[in-house]
Structures are given as structure tokens and as C-alpha cells.
Scaffold this active site. Structure first.
Site, PDB file in Angstrom:
ATOM      1  N   THR A  26       0.844  -1.202   0.000  1.00  0.00           N
ATOM      2  CA  THR A  26       0.000   0.000   0.000  1.00  0.00           C
ATOM      3  C   THR A  26       0.877   1.249   0.000  1.00  0.00           C
ATOM      4  O   THR A  26       1.765   1.376   0.828  1.00  0.00           O
ATOM      5  CB  THR A  26      -0.905  -0.035   1.252  1.00  0.00           C
ATOM      6  OG1 THR A  26      -1.856  -1.073   1.070  1.00  0.00           O
ATOM      7  CG2 THR A  26      -1.627   1.282   1.471  1.00  0.00           C
ATOM      8  N   HIS A 173      -6.814 -11.034  -1.395  1.00  0.00           N
ATOM      9  CA  HIS A 173      -6.137 -10.689  -0.145  1.00  0.00           C
ATOM     10  C   HIS A 173      -6.922 -11.305   1.019  1.00  0.00           C
ATOM     11  O   HIS A 173      -7.950 -10.770   1.432  1.00  0.00           O
ATOM     12  CB  HIS A 173      -6.082  -9.176  -0.018  1.00  0.00           C
ATOM     13  CG  HIS A 173      -5.193  -8.662   1.080  1.00  0.00           C
ATOM     14  ND1 HIS A 173      -4.690  -9.457   2.080  1.00  0.00           N
ATOM     15  CD2 HIS A 173      -4.705  -7.417   1.321  1.00  0.00           C
ATOM     16  CE1 HIS A 173      -3.947  -8.723   2.892  1.00  0.00           C
ATOM     17  NE2 HIS A 173      -3.944  -7.478   2.450  1.00  0.00           N
ATOM     18  N   ASN A 176      -3.547 -10.600   6.804  1.00  0.00           N
ATOM     19  CA  ASN A 176      -3.261  -9.351   7.527  1.00  0.00           C
ATOM     20  C   ASN A 176      -4.446  -8.693   8.231  1.00  0.00           C
ATOM     21  O   ASN A 176      -4.482  -7.471   8.404  1.00  0.00           O
ATOM     22  CB  ASN A 176      -2.582  -8.346   6.586  1.00  0.00           C
ATOM     23  CG  ASN A 176      -1.257  -8.884   6.063  1.00  0.00           C
ATOM     24  OD1 ASN A 176      -0.737  -9.872   6.587  1.00  0.00           O
ATOM     25  ND2 ASN A 176      -0.716  -8.268   5.037  1.00  0.00           N
ATOM     26  N   TYR A 178      -7.605  -8.296   7.388  1.00  0.00           N
ATOM     27  CA  TYR A 178      -8.677  -7.649   6.627  1.00  0.00           C
ATOM     28  C   TYR A 178      -9.874  -8.602   6.501  1.00  0.00           C
ATOM     29  O   TYR A 178      -9.892  -9.670   7.111  1.00  0.00           O
ATOM     30  CB  TYR A 178      -8.128  -7.138   5.284  1.00  0.00           C
ATOM     31  CG  TYR A 178      -7.057  -6.097   5.528  1.00  0.00           C
ATOM     32  CD1 TYR A 178      -7.389  -4.853   6.070  1.00  0.00           C
ATOM     33  CD2 TYR A 178      -5.700  -6.371   5.318  1.00  0.00           C
ATOM     34  CE1 TYR A 178      -6.403  -3.899   6.373  1.00  0.00           C
ATOM     35  CE2 TYR A 178      -4.719  -5.431   5.610  1.00  0.00           C
ATOM     36  CZ  TYR A 178      -5.079  -4.200   6.138  1.00  0.00           C
ATOM     37  OH  TYR A 178      -4.115  -3.266   6.452  1.00  0.00           O
ATOM     38  N   ASN A 233      -3.319  -5.720  12.887  1.00  0.00           N
ATOM     39  CA  ASN A 233      -4.748  -5.404  12.909  1.00  0.00           C
ATOM     40  C   ASN A 233      -5.506  -6.202  13.961  1.00  0.00           C
ATOM     41  O   ASN A 233      -6.684  -6.524  13.801  1.00  0.00           O
ATOM     42  CB  ASN A 233      -5.386  -5.601  11.520  1.00  0.00           C
ATOM     43  CG  ASN A 233      -4.972  -4.511  10.549  1.00  0.00           C
ATOM     44  OD1 ASN A 233      -4.824  -3.369  10.945  1.00  0.00           O
ATOM     45  ND2 ASN A 233      -4.781  -4.870   9.274  1.00  0.00           N
TER      46      ASN A 233
HETATM   47  C1  PHB Z   1      -1.027  -1.048   5.365  1.00  0.00           C
HETATM   48  O1  PHB Z   1      -1.556  -0.133   4.728  1.00  0.00           O
HETATM   49  O2  PHB Z   1      -0.316  -0.823   6.343  1.00  0.00           O
HETATM   50  C2  PHB Z   1      -1.256  -2.419   4.952  1.00  0.00           C
HETATM   51  C3  PHB Z   1      -2.121  -2.676   3.929  1.00  0.00           C
HETATM   52  C4  PHB Z   1      -2.345  -3.986   3.539  1.00  0.00           C
HETATM   53  C5  PHB Z   1      -1.679  -5.005   4.172  1.00  0.00           C
HETATM   54  C6  PHB Z   1      -0.803  -4.751   5.175  1.00  0.00           C
HETATM   55  C7  PHB Z   1      -0.580  -3.450   5.571  1.00  0.00           C
HETATM   56  O3  PHB Z   1      -1.909  -6.251   3.813  1.00  0.00           O
END
Ligand code: PHB
Length: 357
Positions: A26, A173, A176, A178, A233
Site C-alpha cells: 500500500t 487478499h 493481515n 482484513y 490489525n
Molecule cells: C497497510 O496499509 O499498512 C497495509 C495494507 C495492507 C496489508 C498490510 C498493511 O496487507
């Protein structure tokens, strides 16, 4: 003959020139959510990677979780991304788009005050990055059963947009912390319907997304990213080995492009709770390993068969010519943290390549 980072490999019907993958990162440089010439240039600079995976691209308005991230659901998104896919293909590169829904890692500020959605109404500890700075994560709204198929359909639509924009494939995705990861792991999923509880139920959302996307663009054009030990997260699972072994098994047998595993935490730390080899053994296709690899560890993982490709994040951010540098053992540029998120060309398109004179 022993394989290494510079051995070719076929992925999604393309013979990749090496086994180095640019990991998704990102960068918050799409103020109007459209990819632009600067973003196209960034990926084109890195086209000597065997495969590029873009930063996360949101599949809908509610999927957004950060400022200035690009989308993949309107004609303008398709037109913007076409600049990047053309630029990469002109340099004989291959590029997948990462499809992203942030779920509870979002904030009402991104949605005119509407609550973010998640499997269950459980807030993550920590802060959202909004246009007005950090704000505490809110308690999300638990998705109604009837809404889940709508989100699956949004993934399908986003995959069609990615295909129309010229991408060679998409990465789902599921890592992480999400939305898809929120369904998989039991700390964030306490549903009592067919999307919660058992392992089978918690991976149902992911598998439905894979099915919809695969039917739209071809299963061989679909990769999946998981992160079994990443607590980023505020996410966790009571039995991550079992959970992710099960997910890897379930993803087997449909001819996916690859399984991409973040093997470390966001801090780069490994975790003995999960043996990644068990995931690799259960998945019947190409395995991409990510997290803290350098040239030697990458070569070793490929030579021993522990991984088929290696994804590099921060080294790729700072070294557009990473394969060339690895091949001659050149020193690497160091990444500048201050320019990771947002901004302009600086810290984005101005990392130098090796002098070839
Ligand atoms: C972030 O923006 O920090 C971020 C985004 C997506 C990811 C991990 C970190 O999978």
C-alpha cells in the site's frame, strides 16, 4: 539441476523469467482512487520481477480502509489501471492485481458515517488511518447473512474489472487482518450461521470468493494470500496451524495460480506456532513465500523446494532493479520509511538503479 531465484517457472500460463515477486504494498498515492501515470511508472520500473502483485485495490466503497488507495470497481478504475498494465507489459513483465476489502479495519469517515462491516460486531484494538489522522477503530456492523453474497459478487466484479484493465491475474487478499482473514480467524468471527464456528464455516467466505472469481477469470489466474502468524490489525486464532492447514487443503484441487503466504508477523518475526511447510505440503500448486527473505535465504528456500517463488516487499520498494542487483551481488538501496505512505514521486519513483556504464 538445482533451482534458484533465477530459474524460470510457469504461473498463470506465463513463463516467468525469474522467481522473484514484488509483494503487494500500500502506497496511498491515488488521491481520486484511480491509478495514474506515476503509479504506472512505479510498476514499470519494477517489471524485471518475475511477477508483480499490486498494492491492495478496494472492491467497493465499503472496502476502503485508508486514504488515497486505488479501487477496482468503476470504469475509471479500469482506465487508470490500464496505464500500469500496458507499461509493465511493454517491458515484458507480468502483473496481478490484489483485491482487497478492509472490513472492520476501516472507519465511518470513509463511508459518509456508515459503519464498517465485519463477520461479527467486534472492534479491533488500535487506530484507523483516516484523512484526519488516527482515530480509534469502531465496532463494526456484523454482516447480515443475506449481504454476504453481495460482497462475493463484488469480488467477482472487481476481478472482471482487473481482467478488463489488462491484468494477468488477481490475488485475493485473505491476509493481515482484513475482511476475509476476519472470517477465517476465530478472534474476529463469532458467527453462529454457516459462516462461523467450524473451520469449514470460517473458510466458506474465502472459498465462495475464490469460486466466483475463478469462474469469472479462470482459476489459473487466481492467487490467494494468507498470513497465519500475523497479529497485525489485532487478529488472532486459537489454533492457527490447524486453521490454516485446513484453508490450504481447501484451496487445493482447483488449479489456482498460487498460494502466497506471509510467513512472519508485521514486525518480521517468525512464530513457532505455525510450521509453514505443513501449508505448503497441503496445497497442490505453486507456493510463494514472503517475509524477511534476502537473496541467500530465497535461493535456499527454492533449492530445497520449501518455496517455488519468493516475494520481496521493502527490498522491492527501494530497489526497482532488485533481480539485477541480486545477480551481481550489488548493494541495496535502503528504504525511506517517511515516504512509504502518501506523497509524490519522491521515495516512490526516484530510487536509483545500478549504474551500468
Ligand atoms: C497497510 O496499509 O499498512 C497495509 C495494507 C495492507 C496489508 C498490510 C498493511 O496487507
Amino acid at each position: 539441476m538445482s533451482k534458484d531465484l533465477f530459474s524460470t517457472i510457469e504461473v498463470a500460463g506465463h513463463l516467468l523469467s525469474n522467481r522473484m515477486v514484488m509483494a503487494p504494498m500500500t502506497r496511498n498515492r491515488a488521491p481520486d482512487t484511480n491509478a495514474n501515470a506515476m503509479i504506472a511508472e512505479h510498476y514499470a520500473q519494477r517489471a524485471s520481477a518475475g511477477l508483480i502483485i499490486t498494492e491492495g485495490t478496494q472492491i467497493s466503497e465499503l472496502a476502503v480502509g485508508y486514504p488515497a488507495t486505488p479501487g477496482m470497481f468503476t470504469q475509471a478504475h479500469v482506465d487508470g489501471w490500464k496505464l500500469a498494465t500496458d507499461a509493465v507489459h511493454n517491458k515484458n513483465g507480468q502483473i496481478f492485481a490484489q483485491l482487497w476489502h478492509c472490513g472492520r479495519i476501516s472507519h465511518p469517515d470513509f463511508h459518509d458515517g456508515a459503519l464498517p462491516v465485519a463477520p461479527s460486531a467486534i472492534a479491533a484494538a488500535g487506530d484507523a488511518f483516516t484523512y484526519e489522522g488516527l482515530k480509534p477503530f469502531v465496532t463494526p456492523r456484523a454482516l447480515e447473512l443475506s449481504e454476504i453474497s453481495t460482497i462475493v459478487e463484488q469480488y467477482r466484479h472487481a476481478a472482471a474489472c482487473a481482467r478488463d484493465a489488462g491484468f494477468d491475474g488477481v490475488e485475493i487478499h485473505a491476509a493481515n487482518g482484513y475482511l476475509i482473514d476476519q472470517f477465517i480467524r476465530d478472534s474476529s468471527n463469532q458467527r453462529t450461521d454457516q459462516y462461523g464456528g467450524s473451520l469449514e464455516n470460517r473458510s466458506r467466505f474465502l472459498l465462495e470468493v475464490v469460486e466466483a472469481v475463478g469462474n469469472e477469470i479462470g482459476f489459473d489466474k487466481v492467487g490467494v494470500r494468507l498470513s497465519p502468524v500475523n497479529a497485525f490489525n489485532d487478529i488472532s486464532d486459537s489454533d492457527p496451524q490447524n486453521t490454516f492447514n485446513d484453508v490450504a487443503t481447501a484451496l487445493s484441487g482447483s488449479g489456482l495460480a498460487y498460494l502466497h503466504v506471509v510467513e512472519v508477523d508485521m514486525t518480521g518475526a517468525t512464530n513457532p506456532d505455525v510450521d509453514m511447510q505443513q501449508l505448503r505440503d497441503r496445497f497442490d500448486g505453486v507456493y510463494i513465500a514472503n517475509g524477511g527473505y534476502d537473496k541467500n535465504r530465497g535461493n535456499e528456500a527454492i533449492a530445497t523446494g520449501r518455496a517455488d517463488l519468493i516475494a520481496y516487499g521493502i527490498p522491492y520498494l527501494a530497489n526497482p532493479d532488485l533481480p539485477e542487483r541480486f545477480s551481481v551481488d550489488a548493494p541495496l538501496n535502503q528504504a525511506d520509511q517517511a515516504t512509504f505512505y502518501g506523497g509524490d514521486e519522491h521515495g516512490y519513483n526516484d530510487y536509483p538503479v545500478l549504474e551500468t556504464a
